[in-house]
Design an enzyme around this catalytic site. Structure first.
Site, mmCIF file in Angstrom:
data_model
loop_
_atom_site.group_PDB
_atom_site.id
_atom_site.type_symbol
_atom_site.label_atom_id
_atom_site.label_comp_id
_atom_site.label_asym_id
_atom_site.label_seq_id
_atom_site.Cartn_x
_atom_site.Cartn_y
_atom_site.Cartn_z
ATOM 1 N N GLU A 129 81.671 23.091 -40.789
ATOM 2 C CA GLU A 129 82.080 24.500 -40.846
ATOM 3 C C GLU A 129 82.475 25.035 -39.471
ATOM 4 O OE1 GLU A 129 82.146 26.728 -43.862
ATOM 5 O OE2 GLU A 129 83.494 27.353 -42.280
ATOM 6 N N VAL A 132 86.324 24.814 -37.573
ATOM 7 C CA VAL A 132 87.511 25.658 -37.783
ATOM 8 C C VAL A 132 87.118 27.132 -37.749
ATOM 9 C CG1 VAL A 132 89.434 26.199 -39.325
ATOM 10 C CG2 VAL A 132 88.525 23.868 -39.250
ATOM 11 N N GLU A 190 88.806 25.395 -24.465
ATOM 12 C CA GLU A 190 88.428 23.985 -24.554
ATOM 13 C C GLU A 190 88.201 23.424 -23.153
ATOM 14 O OE1 GLU A 190 88.150 22.214 -27.676
ATOM 15 O OE2 GLU A 190 88.064 24.345 -28.031
ATOM 16 N N LYS A 205 92.663 22.218 -36.086
ATOM 17 C CA LYS A 205 92.006 23.026 -37.123
ATOM 18 C C LYS A 205 92.909 23.153 -38.357
ATOM 19 C CE LYS A 205 89.580 25.620 -33.535
ATOM 20 N NZ LYS A 205 89.787 26.715 -32.566
HETATM 21 N N1 HSE Z 1 88.937 26.757 -27.715
HETATM 22 C C1 HSE Z 1 88.690 27.225 -29.035
HETATM 23 C C2 HSE Z 1 89.331 28.592 -29.199
HETATM 24 C C3 HSE Z 1 87.207 27.287 -29.274
HETATM 25 O O1 HSE Z 1 89.742 29.182 -28.218
HETATM 26 O O2 HSE Z 1 89.440 29.066 -30.312
HETATM 27 C C4 HSE Z 1 86.843 27.355 -30.707
HETATM 28 O O3 HSE Z 1 87.255 26.228 -31.399
#
Ligand code: HSE
Length: 437
Positions: A129, A132, A190, A205
């Site tokens: 869960e 995404v 990230e 995602k």
């Molecule tokens: N780097 C991702 C974002 C973190 O900015 O949405 C969550 O997956």
């Protein structure tokens, strides 16, 4: 009933949030799950951090395999990210008969087919869960809540970092690099922020959403990916003048010819709710044939929101841990032998409306030349705007909004327009989605 023992791999942002949520809400979580859920072992490279977050209350190690191989651990929570060590650890945990909870979208988009097949064989659950849209329970919504529907399309703002950057640039006129730094400090980005900025994280995602929406295997290499790094504030401004907002959308649609799977900046009519999703928030629109369009909104990144999804999976797995494997929700929503071989469409076969911006000499016949090219390719114009040339300039910005056409037609039109002597530089193209029905 005997508590369920969890081994946690990684106690950084999401791991820390998971620890906090699980500890703070322990009592209610136990009441929901039917038995206590205890983190009994934590692996992290940074032992000092692990000690600080856990207060030294549980066993800590810097050897993640010691967690995965510990017979006392029932569920492994993988929050270290990446697709190499994480893959080995997840496969080892499955081999050892442990259930896995992961927030690792890259791992699933790239290696999900192998991982789910291994889990299926071993009769264990791989829950994801948190992979995404952070805290939004979108996997559960699509896989279970909308199980009656034929999913027609899914469109989402599924990267908080880029949405934060686009919002801050628009609201405060800040520079791209400064906003990115802020997003990193807030724990949204990230480890490799190009994954955010170039749309790769959103595409990971989106691949997962397409798989559970349409019952197709993971095929990440077929996704079309375009990020926001080339987006100019001029286009954001012009789009607003025409009544649109620019968002980085992940879009997947089922068409007669196959599945569209694409991430790119997109003009959305400003009256749509999703056009008004700002900051690091995420939102996913899912269109089912029976239910119509449904919208899911919430924090898409950050420690506790993502921890919320990790813990929800822990509760789910705890409830299901003793159930017959055949009673479990299939990993990709559809039974593993019922996955479809619908092709993913190449980008040239995708249908969209377009925003085009060109720089043209301000003289007679230029616009006629451009519209002839569009007309010859059966591309119909929805709206057009010409800006006054700035003082001392002879070139003007022309913005054209097209009706829906095939991407290959617009590619051809752009090439022909760029070849006109009265046009300078490249044509800027941003795709548009109505997202109304
Ligand atoms: N780097 C991702 C974002 C973190 O900015 O949405 C969550 O997956």
């Amino acid at each position: 009933m005997k508590p369920i023992n969890v081994g946690l791999l990684g106690i950084g942002t999401v791991g820390g949030g998971t620890w906090t949520v699980l500890t703070r809400n322990q009592q209610e979580i136990t009441r929901r799950a039917g038995r206590a859920i205890n983190i009994v072992k934590v692996a992290d490279k940074n032992l000092a951090l692990a000690k600080q977050v856990t207060g030294g209350a549980v066993e800590i190690t810097n050897d993640a395999f010691a967690v995965v191989n510990d017979p006392n651990v029932d569920i492994v929570v993988e929050l270290i990210g990446g697709t190499t060590l994480a893959k080995d650890l997840v496969l080892k945990a499955i081999e050892n008969g442990k259930h896995v909870v992961t927030a690792n979208k890259a791992l699933l988009a790239l290696h999900g087919n192998e991982i789910f097949a291994a889990a299926q064989k071993q009769g264990v659950i791989v829950a994801f869960e948190a992979a995404v849209a952070g805290g939004i329970p979108i996997i559960k919504a699509v896989r279970e809540g909308l199980a009656a529907n034929r999913i027609e399309w899914i469109a989402g703002i599924i990267n908080g970092t880029t949405n934060f950057i686009l919002s801050e640039m628009r609201d405060k006129g800040l520079a791209f690099a400064d906003v990115l730094k802020q997003a990193q400090n807030l724990g949204y980005a990230e480890a490799d922020p190009t994954f955010d900025v170039e749309g790769v994280d959103a595409a990971h995602k989106l691949m997962i959403l397409a798989a559970i929406g349409f019952g197709i295997p993971m095929q990440f290499d077929k996704a079309y990916i375009e990020g926001i790094s080339k987006l100019s504030s001029t286009d954001i401004k012009y789009a607003e003048e025409l009544g649109y907002r620019v968002k980085l959308l992940g879009i997947t649609k089922r068409t007669d010819a196959g599945v569209e799977l694409r991430v790119h900046p997109t003009l959305i009519p400003e009256k749509r709710l999703i056009a008004n999703v700002n900051g690091a928030m995420n939102a996913v629109l899912v269109k089912g044939d029976a239910v119509g369009p449904t919208l899911y909104y919430g924090a898409g990144a950050g420690a506790e929101p993502t921890g919320s999804s990790v813990v929800a999976d822990l509760v789910d797995v705890t409830r299901m841990a003793t159930a017959d494997p055949h009673q479990r929700v299939p990993h990709l929503a559809f039974q593993p032998d019922q996955l479809s071989d619908l092709p993913i469409l190449p980008m040239s076969e995708v249908r969209s409306a377009y925003y085009l911006r060109l720089r043209a000499m301000d003289k007679p016949g230029v616009l006629a030349g451009v519209t002839r090219i569009l007309g010859d390719l059966q591309i119909s114009i929805d709206a057009m705007m010409q800006k006054e040339p700035a003082d001392n300039e002879t070139e003007a910005d022309i913005v054209i909004l097209s009706h829906i056409t095939l991407e290959k037609n617009i590619n051809q039109a752009i090439a022909q327009i760029e070849a006109l002597s009265a046009i300078s530089g490249k044509v800027t193209r941003i795709r548009m989605e109505e997202l109304g029905k």
